[in-house]
Design an enzyme around this catalytic site. Structure first.
Site, PDB file in Angstrom:
ATOM      1  N   GLY A   1       3.380   3.648 -12.675  1.00  0.00           N
ATOM      2  CA  GLY A   1       3.740   4.225 -11.385  1.00  0.00           C
ATOM      3  C   GLY A   1       4.881   3.474 -10.751  1.00  0.00           C
TER       4      GLY A   1
ATOM      5  N   GLU B   1       3.754  -0.235 -16.343  1.00  0.00           N
ATOM      6  CA  GLU B   1       4.930   0.537 -16.770  1.00  0.00           C
ATOM      7  C   GLU B   1       5.499   1.144 -15.500  1.00  0.00           C
ATOM      8  OE1 GLU B   1       3.038   2.052 -20.980  1.00  0.00           O
ATOM      9  OE2 GLU B   1       4.454   3.306 -19.905  1.00  0.00           O
TER      10      GLU B   1
ATOM     11  N   GLU C   1       6.581  -0.559  -6.197  1.00  0.00           N
ATOM     12  CA  GLU C   1       5.966  -1.113  -4.976  1.00  0.00           C
ATOM     13  C   GLU C   1       4.436  -1.067  -5.062  1.00  0.00           C
ATOM     14  OE1 GLU C   1       7.883   1.215  -1.996  1.00  0.00           O
ATOM     15  OE2 GLU C   1       9.584  -0.158  -1.843  1.00  0.00           O
TER      16      GLU C   1
ATOM     17  N   CYS D   1      10.341   8.278 -15.807  1.00  0.00           N
ATOM     18  CA  CYS D   1      10.631   6.873 -15.517  1.00  0.00           C
ATOM     19  C   CYS D   1      11.977   6.469 -16.109  1.00  0.00           C
ATOM     20  CB  CYS D   1       9.530   5.999 -16.087  1.00  0.00           C
ATOM     21  SG  CYS D   1       9.209   6.339 -17.815  1.00  0.00           S
TER      22      CYS D   1
HETATM   23  P1  NAD Z   1       2.574   5.650  -7.389  1.00  0.00           P
HETATM   24  O1  NAD Z   1       2.680   4.216  -7.743  1.00  0.00           O
HETATM   25  O2  NAD Z   1       2.591   6.065  -5.958  1.00  0.00           O
HETATM   26  O3  NAD Z   1       1.228   6.317  -7.981  1.00  0.00           O
HETATM   27  C1  NAD Z   1       0.812   6.101  -9.312  1.00  0.00           C
HETATM   28  C2  NAD Z   1      -0.693   5.922  -9.329  1.00  0.00           C
HETATM   29  O4  NAD Z   1      -1.059   4.774  -8.586  1.00  0.00           O
HETATM   30  C3  NAD Z   1      -1.475   7.098  -8.728  1.00  0.00           C
HETATM   31  O5  NAD Z   1      -2.632   7.339  -9.498  1.00  0.00           O
HETATM   32  C4  NAD Z   1      -1.858   6.556  -7.352  1.00  0.00           C
HETATM   33  O6  NAD Z   1      -3.010   7.174  -6.831  1.00  0.00           O
HETATM   34  C5  NAD Z   1      -2.096   5.091  -7.654  1.00  0.00           C
HETATM   35  N1  NAD Z   1      -1.992   4.203  -6.490  1.00  0.00           N
HETATM   36  C6  NAD Z   1      -1.220   4.347  -5.398  1.00  0.00           C
HETATM   37  N2  NAD Z   1      -1.420   3.316  -4.546  1.00  0.00           N
HETATM   38  C7  NAD Z   1      -2.338   2.493  -5.119  1.00  0.00           C
HETATM   39  C8  NAD Z   1      -2.957   1.274  -4.722  1.00  0.00           C
HETATM   40  N3  NAD Z   1      -2.679   0.683  -3.550  1.00  0.00           N
HETATM   41  N4  NAD Z   1      -3.839   0.698  -5.556  1.00  0.00           N
HETATM   42  C9  NAD Z   1      -4.137   1.281  -6.751  1.00  0.00           C
HETATM   43  N5  NAD Z   1      -3.594   2.448  -7.160  1.00  0.00           N
HETATM   44  C10 NAD Z   1      -2.702   3.045  -6.367  1.00  0.00           C
HETATM   45  O7  NAD Z   1       3.719   6.317  -8.218  1.00  0.00           O
HETATM   46  P2  NAD Z   1       4.370   7.728  -8.052  1.00  0.00           P
HETATM   47  O8  NAD Z   1       5.622   7.587  -7.288  1.00  0.00           O
HETATM   48  O9  NAD Z   1       3.379   8.755  -7.645  1.00  0.00           O
HETATM   49  O10 NAD Z   1       4.651   7.961  -9.615  1.00  0.00           O
HETATM   50  C11 NAD Z   1       5.895   8.003 -10.191  1.00  0.00           C
HETATM   51  C12 NAD Z   1       6.353   6.615 -10.654  1.00  0.00           C
HETATM   52  O11 NAD Z   1       5.854   6.344 -11.952  1.00  0.00           O
HETATM   53  C13 NAD Z   1       7.859   6.589 -10.758  1.00  0.00           C
HETATM   54  O12 NAD Z   1       8.354   5.379 -10.225  1.00  0.00           O
HETATM   55  C14 NAD Z   1       8.085   6.641 -12.275  1.00  0.00           C
HETATM   56  O13 NAD Z   1       9.329   6.076 -12.646  1.00  0.00           O
HETATM   57  C15 NAD Z   1       6.905   5.865 -12.784  1.00  0.00           C
HETATM   58  N6  NAD Z   1       6.590   6.137 -14.187  1.00  0.00           N
HETATM   59  C16 NAD Z   1       6.795   5.166 -15.130  1.00  0.00           C
HETATM   60  C17 NAD Z   1       6.515   5.417 -16.463  1.00  0.00           C
HETATM   61  C18 NAD Z   1       6.709   4.384 -17.524  1.00  0.00           C
HETATM   62  O14 NAD Z   1       6.259   4.601 -18.651  1.00  0.00           O
HETATM   63  N7  NAD Z   1       7.344   3.279 -17.226  1.00  0.00           N
HETATM   64  C19 NAD Z   1       6.007   6.660 -16.828  1.00  0.00           C
HETATM   65  C20 NAD Z   1       5.827   7.620 -15.841  1.00  0.00           C
HETATM   66  C21 NAD Z   1       6.106   7.325 -14.523  1.00  0.00           C
END
Ligand code: NAD
Length: 348
Positions: free
Chosen positions: A234, A256, A237, A290
């Site tokens: 994700g 990741e 931040e 990503c």
């Molecule tokens: P996000 O970090 O907001 O959410 C991702 C997950 O984290 C969700 O399930 C969310 O519910 C959970 N989450 C949110 N806050 C949390 C907390 N305080 N504690 C625990 N879990 C929490 O990310 P997003 O913006 O929704 O997702 C897209 C991001 O993912 C983008 O930055 C993208 O580049 C990245 N991404 C990376 C890859 C990789 O392989 N490197 C693959 C796909 C997506």
């Protein structure tokens, strides 16, 4: 919504059972193409995470899973891959419904990658070896790789099923147990996958699936003292928050995160191929990758012509209903992402 799309389960999967959240809470998931509600999904709270972790703990410590031969773990993963393959069209349609990606893409990219991922890790299950180390003296010195334990897995919405596969495949192959927290924007395909995990014959508690919001459900998983590891994909931040919170219990972490992945084009490139590549790099999956090629550096001497041709190609892209065969680009996953992208273009 296409009448043929099967929604699948909407509850929590805990200890092999489909259950409501203890508080009875639910949240709605929406079709991004129409903004209509698809269904309500059980929303796991702190107490639900606790019972899911207890189930995963029990499955890790006692019962069929720790007793199982590595080869049999591999066979379960192969069986799961076969079930996914048999139901690939249904899963692709559900992914399109919940995420908005074109059905053609879900069928051509997401599902084959998911199936391949589970088969890849199935093959690893009985091939994880330690070392023998020749040391001085009459000693037998060796290393063993052992499963980490209970893994909390937190995934995003851009490739919901594939993210689940990337997390579950290696954890299950190595003998860990899992509590999976899918993204709140796209809760449905992980639940349908859970149904197939049960059908494949994974012992109860090995895979638990608890939908919910990050700040509550995800955070409870990160805080739980009986979770040995958090695997997170994700936003960076969010990863910072997780790293801070996980420090309280000294969990292992793998992240990741996002990136800015530039494409660089020089004047001596195959320009047709470079235009195809730059366009695909930016617009694949509605740009929600990503590794999206969201920056493009073009050598000055070909800059104007290259950009003009790229703009022309982009303008010809067919946007629309992701279930239509001709559609090349569907909607962004939700209003937040749509607004975020517009704010980036406005600021450039
Ligand atoms: P996000 O970090 O907001 O959410 C991702 C997950 O984290 C969700 O399930 C969310 O519910 C959970 N989450 C949110 N806050 C949390 C907390 N305080 N504690 C625990 N879990 C929490 O990310 P997003 O913006 O929704 O997702 C897209 C991001 O993912 C983008 O930055 C993208 O580049 C990245 N991404 C990376 C890859 C990789 O392989 N490197 C693959 C796909 C997506």
């Amino acid at each position: 919504m296409p009448t043929t799309t099967t929604i699948g389960p909407t509850q929590l999967l805990i200890d092999g059972q489909w259950v409501d959240s203890l508080e009875g809470e639910t949240f709605a998931t929406f079709n991004p193409a129409t903004e209509e509600k698809i269904t309500d999904v059980a929303c796991g709270g702190k107490a639900d995470i606790d019972r899911a972790v207890q189930a995963a703990r029990k499955a890790f410590e006692t019962g069929a899973w720790p007793e199982m031969d590595a080869r049999d773990r591999g066979h379960l993963l192969y069986k799961l891959a076969d079930l996914i393959e048999e139901n690939a069209d249904e899963l692709a349609a559900l992914e399109t419904l919940d995420n908005g990606k074109p059905l053609s893409m879900a069928k051509a990219a997401d599902l084959p990658l998911v199936i391949d991922c589970f088969r890849y890790y199935a093959g690893w299950a009985d091939k994880i070896e330690g070392k023998t180390i020749p040391i001085r003296g009459n000693y037998h010195c060796y290393t063993r790789h052992e499963p980490v334990g209970v893994c909390g897995q937190i995934i995003p919405w851009n490739f919901p099923l594939l993210m689940a596969a990337w997390k579950l495949g290696p954890a299950l192959a190595t003998g860990c147990t899992v509590v999976l927290k899918p993204a709140e924007q796209t809760p449905l395909t992980a639940l349908r996958l859970g149904e197939m995990i049960v059908e494949a014959g994974f012992p109860a508690g090995v895979v638990n699936i608890v939908n919910g919001f990050g700040e509550v459900t995800g955070a409870a998983l990160v805080d739980h003292p009986q979770v040995d590891k958090i695997a997170f994909t994700g936003h960076y931040e969010t990863a910072q928050i997780i790293m801070r919170n996980a420090a309280q219990t000294l969990k292992r972490l793998t992240f990741e995160l996002g990136g800015k992945s530039p494409n660089i084009v020089f004047a001596d490139a195959d320009i047709d191929a470079a235009i195809e590549g730059a366009h695909f790099g930016l617009f694949f999956n509605q740009g929600q990758c990503c590794c999206a090629g969201s920056r493009l550096f073009v050598e000055e001497s070909i800059h104007d012509e290259f950009v003009a041709r790229l703009v022309e190609k982009t303008n010809a892209q067919i946007l629309g209903d992701p279930f239509e065969a001709a559609t090349q680009q569907g909607p962004q996953v939700d209003q937040d992402q749509y607004d975020k992208i517009l704010s980036y273009t406005a600021s450039s």
